[in-house]
Structures are given as C-alpha cells and as structure tokens.
Design a protein around this motif. Structure first.
Motif, PDB file in Angstrom:
ATOM      1  N   GLY A 254       0.959  -1.781   0.158  1.00 40.77           N
ATOM      2  CA  GLY A 254      -0.394   0.107   0.056  1.00 40.77           C
ATOM      3  C   GLY A 254       0.631   1.143  -0.329  1.00 40.77           C
ATOM      4  O   GLY A 254       0.044   2.184   0.224  1.00 40.77           O
ATOM      5  N   TYR A 255       2.229   1.334  -0.624  1.00 41.11           N
ATOM      6  CA  TYR A 255       2.705   2.513  -0.114  1.00 41.11           C
ATOM      7  C   TYR A 255       3.065   3.321  -1.380  1.00 41.11           C
ATOM      8  O   TYR A 255       3.359   4.354  -1.515  1.00 41.11           O
ATOM      9  N   LEU A 256       2.670   2.435  -2.304  1.00 45.26           N
ATOM     10  CA  LEU A 256       2.066   3.201  -4.011  1.00 45.26           C
ATOM     11  C   LEU A 256       0.820   2.453  -4.224  1.00 45.26           C
ATOM     12  O   LEU A 256       0.638   1.117  -3.438  1.00 45.26           O
ATOM     13  N   PRO A 257       0.117   2.262  -5.154  1.00 33.57           N
ATOM     14  CA  PRO A 257      -0.847   2.333  -6.067  1.00 33.57           C
ATOM     15  C   PRO A 257      -1.110   0.735  -5.296  1.00 33.57           C
ATOM     16  O   PRO A 257      -0.196   0.141  -6.623  1.00 33.57           O
ATOM     17  N   ARG A 258      -1.890   0.067  -5.177  1.00 31.44           N
ATOM     18  CA  ARG A 258      -2.520  -1.387  -5.359  1.00 31.44           C
ATOM     19  C   ARG A 258      -2.108  -2.202  -6.377  1.00 31.44           C
ATOM     20  O   ARG A 258      -1.922  -3.532  -6.432  1.00 31.44           O
ATOM     21  N   PHE A 259      -3.200  -1.093  -6.904  1.00 36.95           N
ATOM     22  CA  PHE A 259      -3.228  -1.887  -8.192  1.00 36.95           C
ATOM     23  C   PHE A 259      -1.980  -2.171  -8.977  1.00 36.95           C
ATOM     24  O   PHE A 259      -1.319  -3.076 -10.492  1.00 36.95           O
ATOM     25  N   LEU A 260      -0.123  -1.819  -8.670  1.00 39.57           N
ATOM     26  CA  LEU A 260       0.661  -1.905  -9.848  1.00 39.57           C
ATOM     27  C   LEU A 260       1.228  -3.310  -9.215  1.00 39.57           C
ATOM     28  O   LEU A 260       2.084  -3.565  -9.162  1.00 39.57           O
ATOM     29  N   SER A 261       0.506  -3.968  -8.064  1.00 35.54           N
ATOM     30  CA  SER A 261       1.074  -5.298  -7.825  1.00 35.54           C
ATOM     31  C   SER A 261       0.795  -6.089  -7.880  1.00 35.54           C
ATOM     32  O   SER A 261       1.353  -7.150  -7.856  1.00 35.54           O
ATOM     33  N   LEU A 262      -0.087  -6.157  -8.840  1.00 39.03           N
ATOM     34  CA  LEU A 262      -1.242  -7.918  -9.593  1.00 39.03           C
ATOM     35  C   LEU A 262      -0.256  -8.391  -9.980  1.00 39.03           C
ATOM     36  O   LEU A 262       0.402  -7.801 -11.136  1.00 39.03           O
ATOM     37  N   THR A 263      -0.688  -9.793 -10.856  1.00 38.01           N
ATOM     38  CA  THR A 263       0.652 -10.600 -11.226  1.00 38.01           C
ATOM     39  C   THR A 263      -0.281 -11.623 -11.913  1.00 38.01           C
ATOM     40  O   THR A 263      -1.640 -11.504 -12.228  1.00 38.01           O
ATOM     41  N   SER A 264       0.642 -12.207 -13.843  1.00 37.88           N
ATOM     42  CA  SER A 264      -0.595 -12.517 -14.260  1.00 37.88           C
ATOM     43  C   SER A 264      -0.201 -14.003 -13.840  1.00 37.88           C
ATOM     44  O   SER A 264      -0.613 -13.975 -12.719  1.00 37.88           O
TER      45      SER A 264
END
Length: 487
Positions: free
Chosen positions: A340-350
């Motif tokens: 949550g330090y950066l926008p959460r959608f950036l951690s989605l994985t394929s």
C-alpha cells in the motif's frame, strides 16, 4: 495470545480473512524458481556492466592511486553491507528486500524512505544502461543502427517480454549472458596484462595546488572522496539479490550463500579489471574513454581481434545488467505496491506469477527518460544518489534490529555483528556526500523526486497501508509481541 494477534493482523487492508487471502493470491510470485547458483549469477549480473565502463571516469577525479583507494573503500562498504543484508534476508525473506528490513527496524517512514531510494536506483539505472547499449550498437555498426529511441524501445520490449514469460526463464537467460561477460573480462585481463607497464599507472598530470597531491594522487586527498561514486560502479546493484527472496528455494540459507559468493566474484573482477585496464596503456589513455577496456587493448592503434571480441562482450555485459536491473525494479515496485505504499494495482501478477505492471510501468518510464534525455551519465549519477541513501538506511536497520531485538531468530549471523554494519553505514554516508562533489545537479534532481514521493506518502499512502502484506504483518506481529512482553 500471539496467535490471536497474528490472525487479526492478516485482516488489515482486506476486511475479512478470505478477502485478505484473495488480495495476496492476486499478488503472488512464483515460489522456488531460483537456487543459489542462479541468484549468484543475478548478483553478478546486476553489476557486471560497471566493469566494462563508467568506473574509469574516476581517474579524472582522483588518478590511479585515488581511485584505487576509493574503490577499495567502496568494496569494503559493499562487503560489510552484503553480510548485513544476508542476516536481514534470513530474518525476513520477502520481495521487499531492503525496504522490508527498514520497515521492521525503522517503522513505516523508514521503510518508505528506503524503498523509494531503491526504486530511484532501479528505475534510473536501466534507463542509463540502455543508452550505453545504444552507443555500443552504434560503435559496432550493428545493422547500421544508431543510438536512438528505436534501439532503446527494442531493448525494453524484448527484455521485459522475457521477464513476463517467467522468473525461472528470465534468471536462466541472465545467467548465460552474465557468464559470457565474465569470461570476456578474464580473457581481456589475460591480453591486457601481456602489455602491463607499472609506469603508466600514474601518468596523469599532477595538480600541485591540490592538498596532498603527488604522482599517485594527482588531485590530492579530496580526489579520493570525489571518486567514491565511480568506485561504486564495480559493485552497484549487488544489494538487489534479496529482492528475489519470495521466488527462492529455502531463502534463509540460499540468499546468504548467493550474496557472499556474488560479492566475492565482484571483488575479484574489480581488482583484475582495474589493474589490467590502467596498466596496459596508462591511466590517462582510459580516463575519458567510453569503452575503456577496448581502449586499453588497442590504445591509439587499429582494432585487434581481441579488442573486437571485448567490444562485443561489453555489449553482453550491458545487456546482463540492464536485464537484471529491470527485474530488481519490478520486485521493489511490486513489494511497495502490495503493502500500500504505492497504488495497489501495480502489484497485480499474471497467470505466470509475473508482476506485469511492476515491469511495464518502470519500463515505460525508463524508456521515456532515455529517449528524452540521452544523458546516461547524469541518470547514473541520480541512481547512485538513491543507492547511497538506501545503503545507509539498510545498514542502520541491521544495527537497530541487533540492539532492539537481540533474541530474534537469525538463521545467518553477520560476521562482526554491529561493527560490520557500522562500517557500511559510515562509508555509505560518505558516498552520499560525495555525489554532491561529482554532480550537484543530479543530486538535487534526485532530492526533488524524493520530496515528491515523500509528500505522496505523508498525505495519502501512509493512511492506506495493507496490514496483511508480509512486511507489514511481520512488523505488526513484532510490535504485538513487544507489547505482550511489557505486560
């Protein structure tokens, strides 16, 4: 009682336990993909391009003797820091690496400060290296291409594509390319040492107005300090090995072994490369060369078969570091986003468990910076600034955890303990100050980026952290255990 507290922490940021599990499932990496050999290769790959170029500009700041001392001190800093990080990675084997260690030791602000500094390093360094790749492609006259945005774009597209394919495949590719680059460095050294002349080491004119100046220190004692950032180029990036923790087999044992082997290989390569390159045709011949190893082999003469081979191998070294630093940047962004330090959608994985946005977003930013500026040296100086901040904070994290939590289980313990990490901390602070001696503009640009990131954290993201992320959960559990101990 502690188990109850741990169960409650898992619900933070996700509502119910089921929602928390779903949150992490969408942000899971492929576990067990890397053993100690691939990770050792990764540690060397991060750095190997620095042996082929960049370090030699320190000769213009300090001469042979000054750069030798600076490189030795930076080698000591990295060695001490690597042993400190090996202990920390055995305690907290999560993808956050240095950010996760600082989060546990220094709190949310410390974690964000460290993670942001690491992210600056791993976004700017690939942008700089892709420009150097373009320069090599142009100098080798490969397919008639010039160093321009189509070459940069092709590099980012091809190598990010390999990362999206899967971490195991990516690390194996990196290992092969790194092996080629290391073999080329050793072959270069054999050829260069046949022309070694110790008299050429100190052939840079002496600035007699500089304090302590002599033939070995032509720019005086201050030159040694100014050369710190260039001495770092023999080792810059090796600290990224713990970022592979969640994709590693038995990380508590594997990471310390891989990190120790990596720094050993890099120290050997630094000594061999530095002596061979400066001794073949003198320090003055290579101090301003964009391709110092080739210059060391051929001087002012015509290209030789060996110099051509090293020229191509230099391209392999740049590719290895570029490729590996993309990996490191994606994992750092992934970990900061997941917590949550950066926008959460950036951690989605394929479906192949690759953090696709963590690869694509920094890649797009790196390409834009490379295409817009074309100034690889300036971007590397900004990357060095971020790196030195993270080194100081990671070393401090080791000191704090040793003092605050001496009984914390440590599968690996740093030789020398706090004394080792204290050496790393002092030298990292000195290297940070040295960046202002070399490139004030780059240092202030990095400070500006840092200030914007800190404003975002202060005003928004620190109020939206995800408690069930590994780094946050570990910190929350430690705080709960400490509270119970006081009761």
């Amino acid at each position: 009682m502690v188990d109850d507290i741990q169960a409650r922490t898992k619900q933070g940021g996700g509502g119910t336990s089921a929602e928390a599990e779903d949150y992490l499932e969408k942000r899971a990496l492929r576990r067990g993909s890397a053993g100690w050999l691939l990770l050792t290769g990764l540690g060397v790959a991060y750095v190997v391009s620095g042996d082929f170029s960049g370090w030699n500009f320190g000769l213009a700041e300090a001469g042979f003797g000054g750069l030798a001392i600076a490189a030795a001190l930076m080698g000591l800093m990295y060695t001490c820091m690597v042993f400190s990080l090996a202990e920390l990675s055995s305690i907290l084997p999560a993808a956050g690496g240095g950010y996760g260690f600082a989060r546990r030791a220094l709190g949310t602000w410390g974690g964000f400060l460290t993670g942001t500094a690491i992210l600056i390093e791993y976004v700017l360094a690939p942008a700089a290296i892709v420009i150097f790749i373009g320069d090599y492609v142009e100098s080798l006259n490969l397919f008639g291409l010039t160093s321009s945005w189509p070459v940069y774009l092709a590099c980012f597209v091809v190598f990010i594509g390999i990362h999206l394919w899967g971490v195991g495949e990516a690390l194996r590719f990196s290992f092969v390319v790194t092996g080629i680059a290391v073999a080329a460095l050793l072959i270069f050294a054999v050829g260069a040492f046949t022309e070694f002349d110790a008299g050429g080491l100190n052939d840079i004119p002496v600035d007699h107005d500089a304090l302590g100046a002599n033939s070995w220190l032509p720019f005086g004692l201050l030159g040694i300090w100014s050369a710190f950032p260039f001495g770092m180029w023999f080792f810059l990036g090796v600290e990224g090995v713990p970022l592979a923790a969640e994709e590693t087999k038995d990380p508590a044992r594997t990471l310390p072994k891989a990190m120790s082997l990596s720094i050993g290989v890099l120290l050997l390569l630094a000594v061999v490369t530095f002596l061979a390159a400066t001794g073949a045709h003198g320090s003055s011949a290579v101090q301003d060369a964009g391709n110092p190893l080739v210059t060391a082999l051929q001087g002012d003469g015509e290209p030789t078969p060996l110099s051509r081979f090293v020229n191509y191998a230099g391209l392999a070294g740049l590719v290895a570091s570029f490729f590996s630093l993309i990996y490191a940047g994606s994992r750092q962004l992934f970990a900061l986003s997941r917590a949550g330090y950066l926008p959460r959608f950036l951690s989605l994985t394929s479906r192949r468990k690759a953090p696709y946005l963590g690869l694509l977003v920094p890649g797009a930013l790196g390409f834009a910076l490379a295409a817009w500026s074309g100034d690889g040296a300036r971007m590397l100086n900004i990357a060095v600034f971020g790196a030195t901040i993270s080194y100081a904070l990671m070393s401090l994290s080791h000191i704090v955890l040793r003092r605050r939590e001496p009984d914390l289980p440590r599968p690996y313990r740093t030789p020398g303990g706090i004394a080792t990490s204290s050496v790393a901390f002092v030298l990292a602070c000195s290297a940070l100050a040295a960046t202002f001696l070399v490139d004030k503009q780059a240092a202030f640009i990095a400070l500006g980026v840092y200030a914007v990131a800190l404003a975002y954290f202060a005003l928004y993201s620190r109020h939206h952290l995800v408690a069930n992320a590994p780094e946050e959960e570990f910190a929350a559990l430690a705080a709960a255990e400490a509270e119970l101990g006081r009761d």
